[in-house]
Write a protein that holds these residues in place. Structure first.
Motif, PDB file in Angstrom:
ATOM      1  N   VAL A   3      49.346  41.395  32.673  1.00  0.00           N
ATOM      2  CA  VAL A   3      49.098  42.104  32.707  1.00  0.00           C
ATOM      3  C   VAL A   3      47.552  42.773  31.196  1.00  0.00           C
ATOM      4  O   VAL A   3      46.544  43.371  32.076  1.00  0.00           O
ATOM      5  N   ALA A   4      47.686  42.182  30.464  1.00  0.00           N
ATOM      6  CA  ALA A   4      46.939  41.691  28.765  1.00  0.00           C
ATOM      7  C   ALA A   4      45.719  41.762  29.738  1.00  0.00           C
ATOM      8  O   ALA A   4      44.866  42.431  29.603  1.00  0.00           O
ATOM      9  N   ASP A   5      45.986  40.190  30.554  1.00  0.00           N
ATOM     10  CA  ASP A   5      44.324  39.984  30.827  1.00  0.00           C
ATOM     11  C   ASP A   5      43.554  40.816  31.991  1.00  0.00           C
ATOM     12  O   ASP A   5      42.521  40.635  31.468  1.00  0.00           O
ATOM     13  N   GLU A   6      44.698  41.420  32.909  1.00  0.00           N
ATOM     14  CA  GLU A   6      43.487  42.254  33.519  1.00  0.00           C
ATOM     15  C   GLU A   6      42.623  43.444  32.820  1.00  0.00           C
ATOM     16  O   GLU A   6      41.825  43.675  33.285  1.00  0.00           O
ATOM     17  N   ALA A   7      43.553  44.168  31.984  1.00  0.00           N
ATOM     18  CA  ALA A   7      43.754  45.313  31.344  1.00  0.00           C
ATOM     19  C   ALA A   7      42.177  45.361  30.777  1.00  0.00           C
ATOM     20  O   ALA A   7      41.516  45.484  31.236  1.00  0.00           O
ATOM     21  N   ILE A   8      42.214  44.051  30.356  1.00  0.00           N
ATOM     22  CA  ILE A   8      40.784  43.530  29.025  1.00  0.00           C
ATOM     23  C   ILE A   8      39.796  43.383  29.850  1.00  0.00           C
ATOM     24  O   ILE A   8      38.835  44.059  29.601  1.00  0.00           O
ATOM     25  N   HIS A   9      39.886  42.803  31.233  1.00  0.00           N
ATOM     26  CA  HIS A   9      39.086  41.982  32.256  1.00  0.00           C
ATOM     27  C   HIS A   9      38.777  43.920  32.837  1.00  0.00           C
ATOM     28  O   HIS A   9      37.514  44.254  33.484  1.00  0.00           O
ATOM     29  N   LEU A  10      39.575  44.558  33.571  1.00  0.00           N
ATOM     30  CA  LEU A  10      38.760  45.890  33.479  1.00  0.00           C
ATOM     31  C   LEU A  10      38.281  47.124  32.161  1.00  0.00           C
ATOM     32  O   LEU A  10      36.904  47.222  33.494  1.00  0.00           O
ATOM     33  N   VAL A  11      38.485  46.990  31.302  1.00  0.00           N
ATOM     34  CA  VAL A  11      37.847  47.789  30.776  1.00  0.00           C
ATOM     35  C   VAL A  11      36.165  46.959  30.330  1.00  0.00           C
ATOM     36  O   VAL A  11      35.031  47.517  30.237  1.00  0.00           O
ATOM     37  N   LEU A  12      36.373  46.258  30.635  1.00  0.00           N
ATOM     38  CA  LEU A  12      35.308  45.426  30.163  1.00  0.00           C
ATOM     39  C   LEU A  12      33.858  45.423  31.394  1.00  0.00           C
ATOM     40  O   LEU A  12      32.487  45.231  31.253  1.00  0.00           O
ATOM     41  N   ASN A  13      34.181  45.675  32.483  1.00  0.00           N
ATOM     42  CA  ASN A  13      34.093  46.331  33.478  1.00  0.00           C
ATOM     43  C   ASN A  13      33.584  47.467  33.789  1.00  0.00           C
ATOM     44  O   ASN A  13      33.888  47.886  35.108  1.00  0.00           O
ATOM     45  N   ASP A  14      33.985  48.231  32.726  1.00  0.00           N
ATOM     46  CA  ASP A  14      34.109  49.816  33.084  1.00  0.00           C
ATOM     47  C   ASP A  14      34.999  50.567  33.588  1.00  0.00           C
ATOM     48  O   ASP A  14      34.411  51.667  34.247  1.00  0.00           O
ATOM     49  N   ASN A  15      35.628  50.203  34.129  1.00  0.00           N
ATOM     50  CA  ASN A  15      37.076  50.937  35.321  1.00  0.00           C
ATOM     51  C   ASN A  15      37.157  52.047  34.726  1.00  0.00           C
ATOM     52  O   ASN A  15      37.301  52.087  33.399  1.00  0.00           O
ATOM     53  N   ASP A  16      37.700  52.825  35.218  1.00  0.00           N
ATOM     54  CA  ASP A  16      37.799  54.757  34.585  1.00  0.00           C
ATOM     55  C   ASP A  16      39.449  54.280  34.792  1.00  0.00           C
ATOM     56  O   ASP A  16      39.843  53.612  35.192  1.00  0.00           O
ATOM     57  N   LEU A  17      40.786  55.056  34.478  1.00  0.00           N
ATOM     58  CA  LEU A  17      41.442  55.874  34.488  1.00  0.00           C
ATOM     59  C   LEU A  17      42.419  55.574  35.772  1.00  0.00           C
ATOM     60  O   LEU A  17      42.896  53.927  36.101  1.00  0.00           O
ATOM     61  N   ASP A  18      42.195  55.540  36.687  1.00  0.00           N
ATOM     62  CA  ASP A  18      42.340  55.864  38.579  1.00  0.00           C
ATOM     63  C   ASP A  18      41.916  54.271  39.132  1.00  0.00           C
ATOM     64  O   ASP A  18      43.107  53.390  39.367  1.00  0.00           O
ATOM     65  N   GLU A  19      41.083  53.781  38.701  1.00  0.00           N
ATOM     66  CA  GLU A  19      40.721  52.307  38.633  1.00  0.00           C
ATOM     67  C   GLU A  19      42.156  51.284  38.259  1.00  0.00           C
ATOM     68  O   GLU A  19      42.225  50.267  38.781  1.00  0.00           O
ATOM     69  N   PHE A  20      42.147  51.435  36.641  1.00  0.00           N
ATOM     70  CA  PHE A  20      42.817  50.462  35.590  1.00  0.00           C
ATOM     71  C   PHE A  20      43.435  50.798  36.610  1.00  0.00           C
ATOM     72  O   PHE A  20      44.756  49.740  36.601  1.00  0.00           O
ATOM     73  N   THR A  21      44.470  52.121  36.798  1.00  0.00           N
ATOM     74  CA  THR A  21      45.777  52.228  36.986  1.00  0.00           C
ATOM     75  C   THR A  21      45.963  51.647  38.520  1.00  0.00           C
ATOM     76  O   THR A  21      46.702  50.910  38.627  1.00  0.00           O
ATOM     77  N   ASN A  22      45.284  51.951  39.621  1.00  0.00           N
ATOM     78  CA  ASN A  22      45.883  50.544  40.200  1.00  0.00           C
ATOM     79  C   ASN A  22      45.938  49.468  40.227  1.00  0.00           C
ATOM     80  O   ASN A  22      46.643  48.830  41.160  1.00  0.00           O
ATOM     81  N   ALA A  23      44.985  48.934  39.532  1.00  0.00           N
ATOM     82  CA  ALA A  23      44.902  47.242  39.328  1.00  0.00           C
ATOM     83  C   ALA A  23      46.209  46.779  38.299  1.00  0.00           C
ATOM     84  O   ALA A  23      46.276  45.994  38.875  1.00  0.00           O
ATOM     85  N   ILE A  24      46.314  47.873  37.638  1.00  0.00           N
ATOM     86  CA  ILE A  24      47.174  47.148  37.222  1.00  0.00           C
ATOM     87  C   ILE A  24      48.705  47.038  37.828  1.00  0.00           C
ATOM     88  O   ILE A  24      49.596  46.266  37.442  1.00  0.00           O
ATOM     89  N   LYS A  25      48.445  48.396  38.507  1.00  0.00           N
ATOM     90  CA  LYS A  25      49.617  48.061  39.421  1.00  0.00           C
ATOM     91  C   LYS A  25      50.166  47.063  40.392  1.00  0.00           C
ATOM     92  O   LYS A  25      51.174  46.385  40.637  1.00  0.00           O
ATOM     93  N   LYS A  26      48.493  46.415  41.021  1.00  0.00           N
ATOM     94  CA  LYS A  26      48.650  45.198  41.413  1.00  0.00           C
ATOM     95  C   LYS A  26      49.260  44.233  40.952  1.00  0.00           C
ATOM     96  O   LYS A  26      49.609  43.466  41.585  1.00  0.00           O
TER      97      LYS A  26
END
Length: 144
Positions: A117-140
């Motif tokens: 979860v933490a690694d994915e969160a960092i990856h998503l922020v690095l790729n400038d994902n918005d909160l909706d994209e972030f939420t969907n990816a973390i749920k997966k």
């Protein structure tokens, strides 16, 4: 936490606790960068934290407990704020990643999945994902 904190609403106490978690993460590398300060000021404004309380939290963030939101959506939103703080200074240190993982546990993410979860969160922020994209990816990644 000062005596005046006992008169705060539940929502304000949660906002202060979340803000203190963000400050702990920002200070994990021993100093605050300009980018981190900008993000902290923005979050303080969003959470309606007054200047005096802002300074108090900045000086002693460990005096405030980690608040675990009841809602899964809120936990992900808090994680989003925290992950953004990791990169507010355009770099992530091992200490910041370590603190982020501890906070993930405090937010109620399963211990056996915290690293993912933490690694994915960092990856998503690095790729400038918005909160909706972030939420969907973390749920997966978390699959609860």
């Amino acid at each position: 936490m000062g005596i005046s904190d006992h008169n705060l609403s539940g929502k304000q106490k949660r906002n202060i606790a979340h803000f203190a978690s963000v400050v702990r993460l920002a200070k994990a590398d021993g100093f605050l960068s300009e980018g981190e300060e900008v993000l902290l000021k923005r979050l303080a404004k969003r959470f309606h934290i007054l200047e005096e309380k802002y300074k108090e939290i900045l000086n002693n963030p460990e005096d405030y407990p980690i608040y675990t939101p009841h809602s899964y959506e809120e936990r992900i939103e808090h994680l989003y704020d925290l992950a953004k703080m990791v990169f507010a200074d355009n770099e992530a240190t091992g200490d910041e990643a370590k603190v982020l993982k501890k906070i993930c546990v405090g937010l109620g993410f399963p211990i056996d999945n915290v690293e993912k979860v933490a690694d994915e969160a960092i990856h998503l922020v690095l790729n400038d994902n918005d909160l909706d994209e972030f939420t969907n990816a973390i749920k997966k990644v978390n699959k609860i």
